[in-house]
Design a protein around this motif. Structure first.
Motif, PDB file in Angstrom:
ATOM      1  N   ALA A 189      30.978  43.778  14.517  1.00  0.00           N
ATOM      2  CA  ALA A 189      31.739  44.503  15.780  1.00  0.00           C
ATOM      3  C   ALA A 189      31.652  46.001  16.110  1.00  0.00           C
ATOM      4  O   ALA A 189      31.848  45.307  17.045  1.00  0.00           O
ATOM      5  N   THR A 190      30.135  46.638  15.522  1.00  0.00           N
ATOM      6  CA  THR A 190      29.839  47.227  15.822  1.00  0.00           C
ATOM      7  C   THR A 190      28.560  46.695  17.678  1.00  0.00           C
ATOM      8  O   THR A 190      28.910  47.605  18.850  1.00  0.00           O
ATOM      9  N   ASP A 225      29.080  46.881  27.753  1.00  0.00           N
ATOM     10  CA  ASP A 225      27.922  47.132  29.334  1.00  0.00           C
ATOM     11  C   ASP A 225      26.218  48.159  28.497  1.00  0.00           C
ATOM     12  O   ASP A 225      25.922  48.389  29.203  1.00  0.00           O
ATOM     13  N   GLN A 226      26.598  48.158  27.430  1.00  0.00           N
ATOM     14  CA  GLN A 226      24.528  48.800  26.219  1.00  0.00           C
ATOM     15  C   GLN A 226      23.793  47.243  26.015  1.00  0.00           C
ATOM     16  O   GLN A 226      23.004  47.697  26.149  1.00  0.00           O
ATOM     17  N   HIS A 227      24.548  46.256  26.277  1.00  0.00           N
ATOM     18  CA  HIS A 227      23.766  45.166  25.579  1.00  0.00           C
ATOM     19  C   HIS A 227      22.675  45.585  24.685  1.00  0.00           C
ATOM     20  O   HIS A 227      21.134  45.459  24.985  1.00  0.00           O
ATOM     21  N   PRO A 228      22.324  45.531  23.880  1.00  0.00           N
ATOM     22  CA  PRO A 228      21.967  45.167  22.522  1.00  0.00           C
ATOM     23  C   PRO A 228      21.172  44.254  22.759  1.00  0.00           C
ATOM     24  O   PRO A 228      21.327  43.548  22.297  1.00  0.00           O
ATOM     25  N   ALA A 229      19.237  44.519  21.760  1.00  0.00           N
ATOM     26  CA  ALA A 229      18.837  42.956  21.744  1.00  0.00           C
ATOM     27  C   ALA A 229      19.715  42.339  20.401  1.00  0.00           C
ATOM     28  O   ALA A 229      20.024  42.963  19.219  1.00  0.00           O
ATOM     29  N   PRO A 230      19.435  41.313  20.254  1.00  0.00           N
ATOM     30  CA  PRO A 230      19.839  40.195  19.285  1.00  0.00           C
ATOM     31  C   PRO A 230      19.103  40.326  18.118  1.00  0.00           C
ATOM     32  O   PRO A 230      19.117  40.700  16.689  1.00  0.00           O
ATOM     33  N   SER A 231      17.281  41.472  17.919  1.00  0.00           N
ATOM     34  CA  SER A 231      16.814  41.931  17.423  1.00  0.00           C
ATOM     35  C   SER A 231      17.981  43.984  16.445  1.00  0.00           C
ATOM     36  O   SER A 231      16.458  44.162  15.853  1.00  0.00           O
ATOM     37  N   ASP A 232      18.372  43.629  16.975  1.00  0.00           N
ATOM     38  CA  ASP A 232      18.740  45.545  17.593  1.00  0.00           C
ATOM     39  C   ASP A 232      18.954  45.289  15.807  1.00  0.00           C
ATOM     40  O   ASP A 232      19.519  44.622  14.925  1.00  0.00           O
ATOM     41  N   PRO A 233      18.907  46.864  14.829  1.00  0.00           N
ATOM     42  CA  PRO A 233      19.000  47.063  14.177  1.00  0.00           C
ATOM     43  C   PRO A 233      20.332  46.919  13.107  1.00  0.00           C
ATOM     44  O   PRO A 233      21.143  46.638  12.092  1.00  0.00           O
ATOM     45  N   LEU A 234      21.587  46.909  14.226  1.00  0.00           N
ATOM     46  CA  LEU A 234      22.978  46.362  14.154  1.00  0.00           C
ATOM     47  C   LEU A 234      23.274  45.298  12.972  1.00  0.00           C
ATOM     48  O   LEU A 234      23.687  44.794  12.350  1.00  0.00           O
ATOM     49  N   ALA A 235      22.334  44.282  14.023  1.00  0.00           N
ATOM     50  CA  ALA A 235      22.474  42.842  13.835  1.00  0.00           C
ATOM     51  C   ALA A 235      22.077  42.536  12.726  1.00  0.00           C
ATOM     52  O   ALA A 235      22.112  41.691  12.010  1.00  0.00           O
ATOM     53  N   SER A 236      20.328  42.979  12.402  1.00  0.00           N
ATOM     54  CA  SER A 236      19.364  43.131  11.375  1.00  0.00           C
ATOM     55  C   SER A 236      20.446  43.630   9.857  1.00  0.00           C
ATOM     56  O   SER A 236      20.756  42.781   9.158  1.00  0.00           O
ATOM     57  N   VAL A 237      21.224  44.663   9.875  1.00  0.00           N
ATOM     58  CA  VAL A 237      22.029  44.368   9.072  1.00  0.00           C
ATOM     59  C   VAL A 237      23.238  44.532   8.689  1.00  0.00           C
ATOM     60  O   VAL A 237      23.212  43.379   7.482  1.00  0.00           O
ATOM     61  N   GLY A 238      24.057  44.074   9.583  1.00  0.00           N
ATOM     62  CA  GLY A 238      25.034  42.670   9.541  1.00  0.00           C
ATOM     63  C   GLY A 238      24.103  40.929   9.475  1.00  0.00           C
ATOM     64  O   GLY A 238      25.309  40.598   8.085  1.00  0.00           O
ATOM     65  N   TYR A 239      23.177  40.833   9.124  1.00  0.00           N
ATOM     66  CA  TYR A 239      22.528  39.463   8.630  1.00  0.00           C
ATOM     67  C   TYR A 239      22.131  40.005   7.742  1.00  0.00           C
ATOM     68  O   TYR A 239      22.707  38.390   6.192  1.00  0.00           O
TER      69      TYR A 239
END
Length: 197
Positions: free
Chosen positions: A152-153, A161-175
């Motif tokens: 969600a974050t 419009d911050q456009h984090p990368a798919p490798s961003d830590p948020l996505a990693s923690v989510g995965y």
């Protein structure tokens, strides 16, 4: 009389096939296989160098999760647990958006992150809808809700419009949390009572 005999023969064949699979129906076996392939390849792809091998691994992971979650949706729908079934149908849709981002990246598109961000937004809805009803074991439900938070974050940052990368830590923690939830879903399917199979 012949239709009763044919029905009994079909039942014997189905029971024999189920016994050969360790008591697992073909549907349950496909659910487990799809989810396991998705989790293992999704996690394993992180250790590959960026390039065709990693892209193929991520695409295969997405396809496994799409198959497993779509079949899991059908399995829960067959048990009359329609809200949870909708959650897993949404998960298949979310993973389809992530698969689109993998293909966009492979095709050299400059903005695969938009499809990925849309997938993370759908993950949030899927995980909440599948996890909030008291159907799955509580620890699996908690993992599903926790996995929704970093996704969600990530999605919100993308919309702002911050456009984090798919490798961003948020996505990693989510995965990581999603993979733990997937393990819980696999355990749930494996432990299903005969009435819910």
């Amino acid at each position: 009389m012949s239709s009763v005999k044919a029905s009994k023969e079909a039942s014997v064949i189905r029971d024999h096939a189920s016994a050969r699979l360790g008591g697992l129906s073909p549907q349950r076996l496909l659910i487990i296989t799809g989810l396991a392939v998705g989790a293992v390849l999704g996690f394993g792809g992180n250790f590959l160098p960026v390039g065709p091998a990693q892209t193929l691994t991520y695409a295969s992971s997405s396809l496994g999760i799409i198959m497993g979650s779509a079949l899991l949706a059908a399995w829960f729908a067959g048990q009359g647990k329609s809200t949870v079934a909708v959650g897993f149908a949404l998960l298949a849709l979310a993973e389809g958006s992530v698969l689109l981002s993998v293909f966009a990246l492979a095709g050299g598109t400059q903005r695969p992150a938009f499809a990925f961000a849309a997938g993370t937004a759908l993950y949030v809805m899927a995980l909440l809808v599948a996890s909030l009803p008291p159907v799955l074991p509580i620890w699996v439900r908690i993992l599903g809700v926790l996995a929704a938070i970093p996704f969600a974050t990530y999605a919100l940052l993308s919309l702002l419009d911050q456009h984090p990368a798919p490798s961003d830590p948020l996505a990693s923690v989510g995965y990581v949390l999603l993979i733990l939830a997937i393990i819980g879903w696999i355990v749930t399917v494996l432990r299903a009572t005969p009435a819910s199979r």
